[in-house]
Design an enzyme around this catalytic site. Structure first.
Site, PDB file in Angstrom:
ATOM      1  N   ASN A 347      -4.992  16.913  26.860  1.00 14.97           N
ATOM      2  CA  ASN A 347      -6.006  17.842  27.357  1.00 14.97           C
ATOM      3  C   ASN A 347      -5.333  19.055  27.989  1.00 14.97           C
ATOM      4  O   ASN A 347      -4.433  18.929  28.814  1.00 14.97           O
ATOM      5  CB  ASN A 347      -6.886  17.155  28.404  1.00 14.97           C
ATOM      6  CG  ASN A 347      -7.333  15.788  27.977  1.00 14.97           C
ATOM      7  OD1 ASN A 347      -8.021  15.632  26.994  1.00 14.97           O
ATOM      8  ND2 ASN A 347      -6.903  14.787  28.718  1.00 14.97           N
ATOM      9  N   GLU A 380       3.286  15.305  24.963  1.00 12.13           N
ATOM     10  CA  GLU A 380       2.048  15.957  25.397  1.00 12.13           C
ATOM     11  C   GLU A 380       2.261  17.427  25.732  1.00 12.13           C
ATOM     12  O   GLU A 380       1.408  18.272  25.426  1.00 12.13           O
ATOM     13  CB  GLU A 380       1.438  15.213  26.598  1.00 12.13           C
ATOM     14  CG  GLU A 380       1.218  13.725  26.387  1.00 12.13           C
ATOM     15  CD  GLU A 380       0.458  13.399  25.111  1.00 12.13           C
ATOM     16  OE1 GLU A 380      -0.386  14.204  24.674  1.00 12.13           O
ATOM     17  OE2 GLU A 380       0.726  12.327  24.533  1.00 12.13           O
TER      18      GLU A 380
END
Length: 960
Positions: A347, A380
């Protein structure tokens, strides 16, 4: 996104037995949820989702893709999660949102995604529609929720005007469930009090569970988020908070936190969390990027976030340099969640993790735990540009996101930990394993056709090892033959041109070609022509090198030579292959194989010379040789194995074993590649051999082959066990090298498994000392997995109950994971059955860990049949109650069935498939692969059992 079901490296090499709004509204919501549990909308790939949708949809709301008539511009959403249950025992959230969208083409229909939300009605409609810029909005004709395709459908009495903007407003109630998808809850105990976290997981199609939205990756927009939450909690989202003010609603004192508008982004990257967490933080770089590591208060106070905080800055700086692009946000929040289905989720600005993948405690966490934190953070953070700033247009190109992040995560981790040999470990962690999957006739291409990936379960099937690991492997190969510098330059221009937008794979090929042309890199064809063969057809080639004639050939490598490939390929399963080799008289040579075969006299050898191809396994292919060269390589391994590069020593083993499975070379040749291991101390060859011999355990640990096989492997591992006992001064110190620490665990695990003298006393003694003083665990964190497993395997209920107690009280997630895995090592069937029952009790085993725990039990020879019976008997419950937020059912199927090698087991698997039609969802492909593998195992055992028994018997009794 990080991968789902994790059987960590430490566990994999250590566990010897594992081997290798209103009351009415709320009540209505409760009733709706009792009918629509996660997975109930899922169907097999052969049937439509839901019963009301025809197989050939006629209406737009019966199709799973949004029409191209509307484009969202921005959202304004306010959500209020309840962290305590209501009178009906439900945790809920309420909210309202508006979306401003532009009409691209005139239409009298609005389709917007909404799933498991109970929408408030306004004068009989679910929405309010308003025209912007002074323009009128059409009146509403009808609205309804189309459950099979997860749409809120709005029919209008007249057309929206092309080029005009409109505002759509909704109010809703949703359940803050424990299903690990959408807006959900996570729970934990701290200071004896149960605490609730409201958190999110939107990828791939679950943003629609939080508020109505255009939930496709190409539908990028700006998000204005507001969270209303209890006093004493903090709210986080993708962007920095603008303000947090105290408010009162219905007599409750609450906090309203508003956030800065996000950058233009996809819905699946949305995140918001309400918790009682705290953080460790600092700023980074010239732009003062705020870096914060969030977790439970006790975890932060104990310093478990310090390692992540220490490494995030350097990795972030590495990627800024690698992409030649400044980090696009003002902050990087990373948060460790007690309950999280995936490994981590990228995210934008608020990365969510499993606790084990972000938190590290040097007193408890192992070397493998530390590596997992570094590589997951790197994976990530790589997405912040590649995936978030520039996003694939549709999920059929998911590999572009995940394969890329998987590859460059090793570059980032290598920068942060330069002594770890991360650029070698990618071979073990990604490439070797996925080659076994991609050698099946039931594999699939990296890039699918867009029209083939429509339903949510089709999308979830793509989150597999092909997407992650093969994607990483072919991009590594590409980077190698065009050079890392040129690769990086192409990425920079790609990111610059498409930032805040979406792409398809051809856009990347275009920019890499521009960099290749500018750099003058000679290639046999265009980047697109070369790489399309690797991503648009499944599988990979077997390269056969004949050192007597110089002939080089390729053919599609299949693990089962009798399997039928019914997936057509426009390239006829032919690749443009970058071949590298070294031989006795030459340094690394490179040659491009274009076509089925070619001749290169440079590979012709004299009688006393040897050649090894595919240096460091940079190419995604296997290699076979003429028999004379195989014999020379075996002789070299026997006489001076260090002359062959360490990765290629592992490659020789892995290629030989897989060629033997495919009946291309004799199985005894494969077994002979392991004989030099009695002199080998490097981790990568040992780990590769252990995995391949693990297949022999799977096939033969219930037969007469088992004893001689144990004796042979004991003879091999004995010197390694002695080496590490001496190196560590009788196990009192820790080896310096990163991979040496791994190989120490290998040595102990295999030694205990095969009965090397002194090993059982070592592990049981250490565990007994801990049992006598539970408050003081003196076992080295690196050795805990193997010590726990062996002690529980050799003990009884007393040892098991002690470990269970320690598991339930473990304050560090990585320690809990080690114990969770080790509990499956018991040899007592009744304990294993009890443990299986625990797996479906969230009070005992968290939902995120249920599939992996069953998989651990199935890895135990005694537990395999128990786990298989359990899965068959409980499949409907497992699938419906655990399927909604799980990314791991495909792996569960693979692990539970990997010992299957008889016709009886094959028929059981067929019956399992027939008994549960439409109940496999994202594991449908895994089931087909399990059937294929079982057939191959049956043939292999029939053809090789007697041969293998004779070879192990002979070698076990011969001198080293």
């Amino acid at each position: 996104m990080g991968k789902g079901l994790y059987i960590t490296k430490g566990v994999a090499v250590a566990c010897a037995v594992l081997a290798i709004g209103a009351v009415a509204t709320i009540i209505a919501l409760s009733v709706a949820y009792s009918k629509e549990k996660p997975g109930s909308e899922a169907a097999s790939t052969a049937s439509p989702v839901g019963t009301s949708t025809p197989s050939t949809p006629k209406e737009p709301w019966q199709r799973f893709r949004l029409p191209d008539t509307l484009a969202p511009l921005w959202y304004n959403a306010t959500l209020r999660p309840r962290l305590e249950p209501n009178a009906e025992g439900l945790y809920i959230f309420t909210g309202h949102s508006l979306v401003v969208f532009k009409c691209v083409r005139a239409t009298d229909l609005i389709l917007i995604h909404s799933n498991k939300l109970n929408l408030t009605t306004f004068q009989g409609f679910h929405v309010k529609l308003k025209g912007l810029d002074g323009g009128p909005a059409p009146s509403l004709r009808k609205t309804w929720l189309e459950v099979p395709t997860q749409y809120l459908v709005v029919r209008l009495n007249s057309f929206l005007a092309a080029g005009s903007a409109y505002e759509l407003y909704t109010e809703f109630v949703g359940e803050l469930s424990d299903e690990l998808g959408g807006f959900y809850r996570s729970e934990y105990i701290e200071d004896g009090v149960k605490r609730v976290v409201a958190t999110t997981q939107m990828e791939s199609t679950d943003a629609r569970k939080a508020f109505p939205c255009f939930d496709e990756p190409a539908m990028k927009a700006v998000f204005h988020m507001t969270l209303i939450h209890p006093q004493g909690t903090v709210a986080l989202s993708n962007s920095m908070d603008l303000d947090a003010v105290n408010i009162s609603i219905d007599g409750q004192n609450l906090i309203r936190t508003r956030f800065e508008p996000t950058e233009r982004m996809s819905t699946y990257l949305l995140a918001f969390v309400v918790s009682e967490f705290t953080y460790a933080g600092k700023t980074q770089g010239a732009d003062d990027v705020s870096i914060r590591i969030w977790a439970r208060k006790t975890a932060i106070e104990e310093g478990q976030g310090d390692y992540a905080l220490q490494k995030t800055g350097p990795i972030l700086a590495f990627f800024e340099g690698y992409y030649n692009s400044t980090y696009p946000l003002s902050k990087s929040d990373q948060i460790a969640l007690p309950d999280f289905a995936a490994g981590a989720m990228e995210n934008w600005g608020l990365i969510t993790y499993r606790e084990t993948n972000l938190l590290y405690n040097p007193e408890v966490s192992s070397n493998a735990d530390k590596e997992k934190v570094a590589t997951t953070i790197s994976h990530e953070l790589a997405h912040m540009w590649f995936g978030n700033l520039v996003t694939m247009k549709w999920w059929n190109d998911l590999w572009l996101n995940e394969g890329f992040a998987s590859y460059v995560s090793y570059l980032g981790a290598n920068y942060a930990q330069p002594t770890w040999n991360m650029l070698d470990l990618i071979v073990l962690n990604e490439i070797i394993g996925v080659m076994a999957v991609d050698a099946l006739a039931s594999s699939h291409p990296l890039s699918s056709k867009e029209e083939d990936i429509m339903k949510p379960e089709h999308i979830m099937e793509l989150f597999d090892s092909i997407t992650y690991s093969k994607g990483a492997a072919v991009l590594r190969m590409l980077s190698e033959f065009i050079t890392e510098t040129i690769f990086s330059q192409g990425l920079h221009t790609y990111l610059e041109e498409f930032k805040y937008n979406n792409t398809v794979y051809k856009d990347l090929w275009k920019h890499l070609q521009m960099a290749v042309d500018k750099g003058g890199i000679p290639l046999p064809d265009s980047v697109e022509a070369i790489m399309n063969r690797w991503i648009l057809q499944m599988g990979f080639p077997l390269i056969t090198v004949d050192t007597k004639t110089g002939k080089i050939t390729q053919k599609h490598f299949l693990l089962d030579p009798k399997s039928v490939v019914d997936r057509p390929s426009e390239f006829n399963y032919e690749w443009i292959v970058p071949i590298t080799w070294v031989n006795t008289r030459a340094s690394i040579q490179q040659y491009w194989l274009v076509g089925k075969e070619a001749t290169n006299k440079d590979i012709v050898l004299n009688a006393d010379e040897w050649l090894v191809a595919n240096i460091d396994m940079k190419g995604f292919y296997r290699v076979n040789y003429d028999s004379d060269n195989w014999e020379r390589l075996l002789a070299k391994l026997s006489s001076k194995h260090v002359d062959i590069p360490v990765i290629n020593r592992a490659q020789i083993i892995d290629d030989a074993f897989n060629l033997a499975k495919a009946n291309i070379v004799n199985t005894t040749l494969a077994l002979r590649t392991t004989k030099f291991l009695s002199k080998e101390i490097e981790y990568v060859p040992w780990e590769t051999a252990t995995r391949n011999l693990g297949y022999f355990y799977l096939m033969f640990d219930r037969s007469e082959v088992y004893g001689p096989m144990q004796a042979y492997i004991r003879k091999l591992v004995g010197p390694l066990f002695d080496y590490f006992r001496t190196l560590t001064v009788n196990w009192t110190t820790i080896p310096t090298g990163h991979t040496d620490q791994y190989n120490q665990v290998n040595a102990i695990s295999l030694a205990c498994k095969t009965g090397v003298e002194g090993c059982k006393d070592l592990t049981t003694g250490l565990f007994k000392n801990w049992m006598q003083n539970p408050a003081k665990n003196t076992i080295s964190p690196n050795l805990r997995s193997t010590v726990y497993c062996n002690a529980i395997a050799g003990g009884g209920v007393k040892e098991w109950d002690f470990a269970w107690s320690m598991y339930k009280n473990a304050a560090v997630a990585s320690e809990a994971n080690k114990l969770m895995a080790a509990l499956s090592c018991t040899t007592q069937p009744w304990l294993l059955n009890r443990y299986l029952d625990y797996c479906l009790d969230p009070e005992k085993i968290r939902k995120q860990d249920a599939a992996s725990t069953i998989a651990y039990i199935a890895s135990n020879p005694i537990g395999q049949s128990l786990a298989w019976d359990f899965v068959r008997a409980r499949w409907s419950h497992i699938f419906h109650d655990y399927g909604g937020g799980s990314f791991s059912f495909d792996r569960l199927i693979k692990v539970v069935t990997r010992r299957f090698s008889t016709e009886f087991e094959y028929n059981q698997l067929l019956r399992f498939k027939e008994d549960h039609p439409g109940q496999f969802g994202s594991s449908t492909m895994a089931l087909e692969q399990a059937l294929e593998k079982t057939k191959a195992n049956m043939d292999w055992v029939t053809n090789n059992k007697d041969l293998v028994l004779e070879w192990f018997t002979s070698e076990a009794s011969s001198p080293v």
